[in-house]
Structure formats: structure tokens, C-alpha cells
Design a protein around this motif. Structure first.
Motif, PDB file in Angstrom:
ATOM      1  N   LEU A  27       0.753  -0.989   0.084  1.00  0.00           N
ATOM      2  CA  LEU A  27      -0.045  -0.010  -0.129  1.00  0.00           C
ATOM      3  C   LEU A  27       0.937   1.210   0.518  1.00  0.00           C
ATOM      4  O   LEU A  27       2.253   1.476   1.204  1.00  0.00           O
ATOM      5  CB  LEU A  27      -0.865  -0.120   1.238  1.00  0.00           C
ATOM      6  N   ARG A  28       0.880   2.087  -0.818  1.00  0.00           N
ATOM      7  CA  ARG A  28       1.681   3.370  -0.556  1.00  0.00           C
ATOM      8  C   ARG A  28       0.646   4.459  -0.622  1.00  0.00           C
ATOM      9  O   ARG A  28      -0.362   4.729  -1.067  1.00  0.00           O
ATOM     10  CB  ARG A  28       2.060   3.535  -2.438  1.00  0.00           C
ATOM     11  N   ILE A  29       1.418   5.512   0.108  1.00  0.00           N
ATOM     12  CA  ILE A  29       0.916   5.954   0.898  1.00  0.00           C
ATOM     13  C   ILE A  29       1.341   7.582   0.382  1.00  0.00           C
ATOM     14  O   ILE A  29       2.755   7.195   0.748  1.00  0.00           O
ATOM     15  CB  ILE A  29       0.274   6.526   2.404  1.00  0.00           C
ATOM     16  N   ALA A  30       1.246   8.465  -0.596  1.00  0.00           N
ATOM     17  CA  ALA A  30       2.284   9.431  -1.000  1.00  0.00           C
ATOM     18  C   ALA A  30       0.685  10.818  -0.278  1.00  0.00           C
ATOM     19  O   ALA A  30      -0.215  10.539  -0.317  1.00  0.00           O
ATOM     20  CB  ALA A  30       1.820   9.550  -2.943  1.00  0.00           C
ATOM     21  N   SER A  31       1.596  12.260  -0.479  1.00  0.00           N
ATOM     22  CA  SER A  31       0.986  13.126  -0.040  1.00  0.00           C
ATOM     23  C   SER A  31       0.606  13.908  -1.564  1.00  0.00           C
ATOM     24  O   SER A  31       1.214  13.961  -2.288  1.00  0.00           O
ATOM     25  CB  SER A  31       1.702  14.253   0.717  1.00  0.00           C
ATOM     26  N   ASP A  32      -0.459  14.774  -1.161  1.00  0.00           N
ATOM     27  CA  ASP A  32      -0.523  15.722  -2.350  1.00  0.00           C
ATOM     28  C   ASP A  32      -1.113  17.238  -1.632  1.00  0.00           C
ATOM     29  O   ASP A  32      -1.939  17.921  -1.139  1.00  0.00           O
ATOM     30  CB  ASP A  32      -1.790  15.274  -2.806  1.00  0.00           C
ATOM     31  N   LEU A  33       0.402  17.479  -1.854  1.00  0.00           N
ATOM     32  CA  LEU A  33       0.343  18.843  -0.853  1.00  0.00           C
ATOM     33  C   LEU A  33      -0.844  20.567  -1.121  1.00  0.00           C
ATOM     34  O   LEU A  33      -1.561  20.525  -0.247  1.00  0.00           O
ATOM     35  CB  LEU A  33       2.035  19.474  -1.076  1.00  0.00           C
ATOM     36  N   SER A  34      -0.763  19.612  -2.877  1.00  0.00           N
ATOM     37  CA  SER A  34      -1.657  20.927  -3.482  1.00  0.00           C
ATOM     38  C   SER A  34      -3.325  20.971  -2.719  1.00  0.00           C
ATOM     39  O   SER A  34      -3.966  21.645  -2.582  1.00  0.00           O
ATOM     40  CB  SER A  34      -2.269  20.771  -4.907  1.00  0.00           C
ATOM     41  N   ALA A  35      -3.753  19.244  -2.529  1.00  0.00           N
ATOM     42  CA  ALA A  35      -4.748  18.728  -1.676  1.00  0.00           C
ATOM     43  C   ALA A  35      -5.116  18.980  -0.848  1.00  0.00           C
ATOM     44  O   ALA A  35      -6.081  18.922  -0.059  1.00  0.00           O
ATOM     45  CB  ALA A  35      -5.762  18.063  -3.042  1.00  0.00           C
ATOM     46  N   GLY A  36      -3.976  19.199   0.408  1.00  0.00           N
ATOM     47  CA  GLY A  36      -3.859  18.928   1.588  1.00  0.00           C
ATOM     48  C   GLY A  36      -4.835  17.082   2.216  1.00  0.00           C
ATOM     49  O   GLY A  36      -5.169  17.427   3.415  1.00  0.00           O
ATOM     50  N   SER A  37      -3.986  16.728   1.246  1.00  0.00           N
ATOM     51  CA  SER A  37      -4.652  15.135   1.441  1.00  0.00           C
ATOM     52  C   SER A  37      -3.834  14.131   1.050  1.00  0.00           C
ATOM     53  O   SER A  37      -2.279  14.520   0.928  1.00  0.00           O
ATOM     54  CB  SER A  37      -5.878  14.733   0.449  1.00  0.00           C
ATOM     55  N   LEU A  38      -4.513  12.783   2.276  1.00  0.00           N
ATOM     56  CA  LEU A  38      -3.074  11.474   1.378  1.00  0.00           C
ATOM     57  C   LEU A  38      -3.761  10.800   0.088  1.00  0.00           C
ATOM     58  O   LEU A  38      -5.194  10.976   0.997  1.00  0.00           O
ATOM     59  CB  LEU A  38      -2.407  11.282   2.790  1.00  0.00           C
ATOM     60  N   ASN A  39      -2.990  10.598  -0.840  1.00  0.00           N
ATOM     61  CA  ASN A  39      -3.268   9.221  -1.500  1.00  0.00           C
ATOM     62  C   ASN A  39      -2.933   8.124  -1.473  1.00  0.00           C
ATOM     63  O   ASN A  39      -1.877   7.562  -0.767  1.00  0.00           O
ATOM     64  CB  ASN A  39      -3.138  10.117  -2.574  1.00  0.00           C
ATOM     65  N   LEU A  40      -3.699   7.389  -1.052  1.00  0.00           N
ATOM     66  CA  LEU A  40      -3.549   6.026  -0.722  1.00  0.00           C
ATOM     67  C   LEU A  40      -4.051   4.765  -2.299  1.00  0.00           C
ATOM     68  O   LEU A  40      -4.867   5.012  -2.618  1.00  0.00           O
ATOM     69  CB  LEU A  40      -4.338   4.865   0.359  1.00  0.00           C
ATOM     70  N   THR A  41      -2.806   3.922  -2.893  1.00  0.00           N
ATOM     71  CA  THR A  41      -2.729   3.283  -3.885  1.00  0.00           C
ATOM     72  C   THR A  41      -2.432   1.866  -3.510  1.00  0.00           C
ATOM     73  O   THR A  41      -0.948   2.163  -2.369  1.00  0.00           O
ATOM     74  CB  THR A  41      -2.581   3.670  -5.028  1.00  0.00           C
ATOM     75  N   LEU A  42      -2.764   0.316  -4.189  1.00  0.00           N
ATOM     76  CA  LEU A  42      -1.585  -0.166  -4.697  1.00  0.00           C
ATOM     77  C   LEU A  42      -1.244  -0.127  -5.049  1.00  0.00           C
ATOM     78  O   LEU A  42      -0.524   1.008  -6.101  1.00  0.00           O
ATOM     79  CB  LEU A  42      -2.905  -1.769  -5.061  1.00  0.00           C
ATOM     80  N   ALA A  43       0.453  -0.343  -5.021  1.00  0.00           N
ATOM     81  CA  ALA A  43       2.087  -0.090  -5.954  1.00  0.00           C
ATOM     82  C   ALA A  43       2.659  -1.571  -5.990  1.00  0.00           C
ATOM     83  O   ALA A  43       2.659  -2.469  -5.113  1.00  0.00           O
ATOM     84  CB  ALA A  43       2.446   0.654  -5.641  1.00  0.00           C
ATOM     85  N   GLU A  44       3.389  -1.853  -6.944  1.00  0.00           N
ATOM     86  CA  GLU A  44       3.916  -3.018  -7.169  1.00  0.00           C
ATOM     87  C   GLU A  44       5.472  -3.221  -5.962  1.00  0.00           C
ATOM     88  O   GLU A  44       5.963  -3.765  -6.417  1.00  0.00           O
ATOM     89  CB  GLU A  44       4.709  -3.271  -8.470  1.00  0.00           C
ATOM     90  N   SER A  45       6.244  -1.876  -6.193  1.00  0.00           N
ATOM     91  CA  SER A  45       6.537  -1.285  -5.662  1.00  0.00           C
ATOM     92  C   SER A  45       7.323  -0.165  -4.695  1.00  0.00           C
ATOM     93  O   SER A  45       6.432   0.892  -5.374  1.00  0.00           O
ATOM     94  CB  SER A  45       8.526  -1.971  -6.404  1.00  0.00           C
ATOM     95  N   PRO A  46       8.156  -0.018  -3.488  1.00  0.00           N
ATOM     96  CA  PRO A  46       8.284   1.355  -3.490  1.00  0.00           C
ATOM     97  C   PRO A  46       9.007   2.232  -3.970  1.00  0.00           C
ATOM     98  O   PRO A  46       9.288   2.418  -5.382  1.00  0.00           O
ATOM     99  CB  PRO A  46       9.378   2.000  -2.332  1.00  0.00           C
ATOM    100  N   ALA A  47       8.490   3.876  -4.697  1.00  0.00           N
ATOM    101  CA  ALA A  47       9.097   4.051  -6.073  1.00  0.00           C
ATOM    102  C   ALA A  47      10.790   4.883  -4.592  1.00  0.00           C
ATOM    103  O   ALA A  47      10.651   4.960  -3.541  1.00  0.00           O
ATOM    104  CB  ALA A  47       8.376   5.989  -5.366  1.00  0.00           C
ATOM    105  N   GLN A  48      11.230   5.605  -5.736  1.00  0.00           N
ATOM    106  CA  GLN A  48      12.674   5.612  -5.362  1.00  0.00           C
ATOM    107  C   GLN A  48      12.564   7.097  -3.758  1.00  0.00           C
ATOM    108  O   GLN A  48      11.274   7.887  -3.990  1.00  0.00           O
ATOM    109  CB  GLN A  48      13.506   6.725  -6.239  1.00  0.00           C
ATOM    110  N   GLY A  49      13.011   6.433  -3.276  1.00  0.00           N
ATOM    111  CA  GLY A  49      12.791   7.507  -1.578  1.00  0.00           C
ATOM    112  C   GLY A  49      11.863   7.239  -0.814  1.00  0.00           C
ATOM    113  O   GLY A  49      11.433   7.719   0.506  1.00  0.00           O
ATOM    114  N   ASP A  50      10.987   6.501  -1.175  1.00  0.00           N
ATOM    115  CA  ASP A  50       9.748   6.225  -0.002  1.00  0.00           C
ATOM    116  C   ASP A  50      10.754   5.183   1.017  1.00  0.00           C
ATOM    117  O   ASP A  50      11.412   4.350   0.878  1.00  0.00           O
ATOM    118  CB  ASP A  50       8.791   4.898  -1.102  1.00  0.00           C
ATOM    119  N   GLN A  51       9.959   5.068   2.023  1.00  0.00           N
ATOM    120  CA  GLN A  51      10.518   4.752   3.508  1.00  0.00           C
ATOM    121  C   GLN A  51       9.206   3.405   3.456  1.00  0.00           C
ATOM    122  O   GLN A  51       7.923   3.434   3.176  1.00  0.00           O
ATOM    123  CB  GLN A  51       9.920   5.769   4.349  1.00  0.00           C
ATOM    124  N   VAL A  52      10.066   2.807   3.559  1.00  0.00           N
ATOM    125  CA  VAL A  52       9.022   1.319   3.961  1.00  0.00           C
ATOM    126  C   VAL A  52       8.152   0.415   5.201  1.00  0.00           C
ATOM    127  O   VAL A  52       9.804   0.828   6.050  1.00  0.00           O
ATOM    128  CB  VAL A  52       9.896  -0.323   2.915  1.00  0.00           C
TER     129      VAL A  52
END
Length: 106
Positions: A27-52
Motif C-alpha cells: 500500500l503506497r501512501i503519498a501526500s498531495d500537497l495541493s489538495a492537503g490530503s493523502l492518496n492511498l494506492t496499491l503499488a508494485e514496489s516503493p518509489a525512489q525515496g519511499d520509506q518502507v
């Protein structure tokens, strides 16, 4: 660091155990600074810089901003009668769903 409740671990493992989801997914949790929210999606792998965060095989990938926002939080999850998944965040050690987040459903 973000922690996970037992319910969150079970739900994430169930979501990532499906045939169409590759091994190592999470489960990937990414911030959306423009919307002031967090987006949750299923991801195959972490993106560069992600904390696991891995708890009993349930993997969560946090982008740097989300990792900072959720550093002292616990991720919880629930499945309603229709099978829809809801994720929520609480202060660590308090449980519950005080800060709601909607997650991927299958």
C-alpha cells in the motif's frame, strides 16, 4: 515511524495476495500537497525515496512527506458489509478511526 494495527496488516496482506498483484507489492501512501490530503494506492514496489514499513508481510510505502506526517500515527483498516476497505489513522496506542482515509478496494 508509522505502525499498523492487526486489522491493517490483515487487510493489506489480503489486498496484496490477489493474483493480479505481484509479490512484494504494498500500500503506497503519498501526500498531495495541493489538495492537503493523502492518496492511498496499491503499488508494485516503493518509489525512489519511499520509506518502507513491513509488519508481518504487510508492506506500506510512504513518500517522504507522508512519512513525516504519519511518523507518530498508527494505520488501521476496516472492511464494510459490501467489502469496501477504509483506512484510518490514529495516534499510536489509541486505535480507532479519528482521521479518515479512503483506500483501494478490490
Amino acid at each position: 515511524m508509522l505502525t499498523m494495527t492487526e486489522n491493517a496488516v490483515l487487510v493489506i496482506r489480503d489486498l496484496t495476495a490477489r493474483q493480479e498483484v505481484p509479490n512484494g507489492a504494498g500500500l503506497r501512501i503519498a501526500s498531495d500537497l495541493s489538495a492537503g490530503s493523502l492518496n492511498l494506492t496499491l503499488a508494485e514496489s516503493p518509489a525512489q525515496g519511499d520509506q518502507v514499513v513491513d509488519s508481518d508481510g504487510a508492506r506500506v510505502f510512504l513518500d517522504p512527506q507522508a512519512a513525516q506526517i504519519l511518523d507518530d500515527k498508527a494505520l488501521d483498516a476496516a472492511v464494510d458489509a459490501q467489502g469496501a476497505v477504509q483506512f484510518g489513522f490514529a495516534e499510536q496506542g489509541q486505535g480507532g478511526f479519528p482521521e479518515q482515509g479512503q483506500g483501494p478496494t478490490g
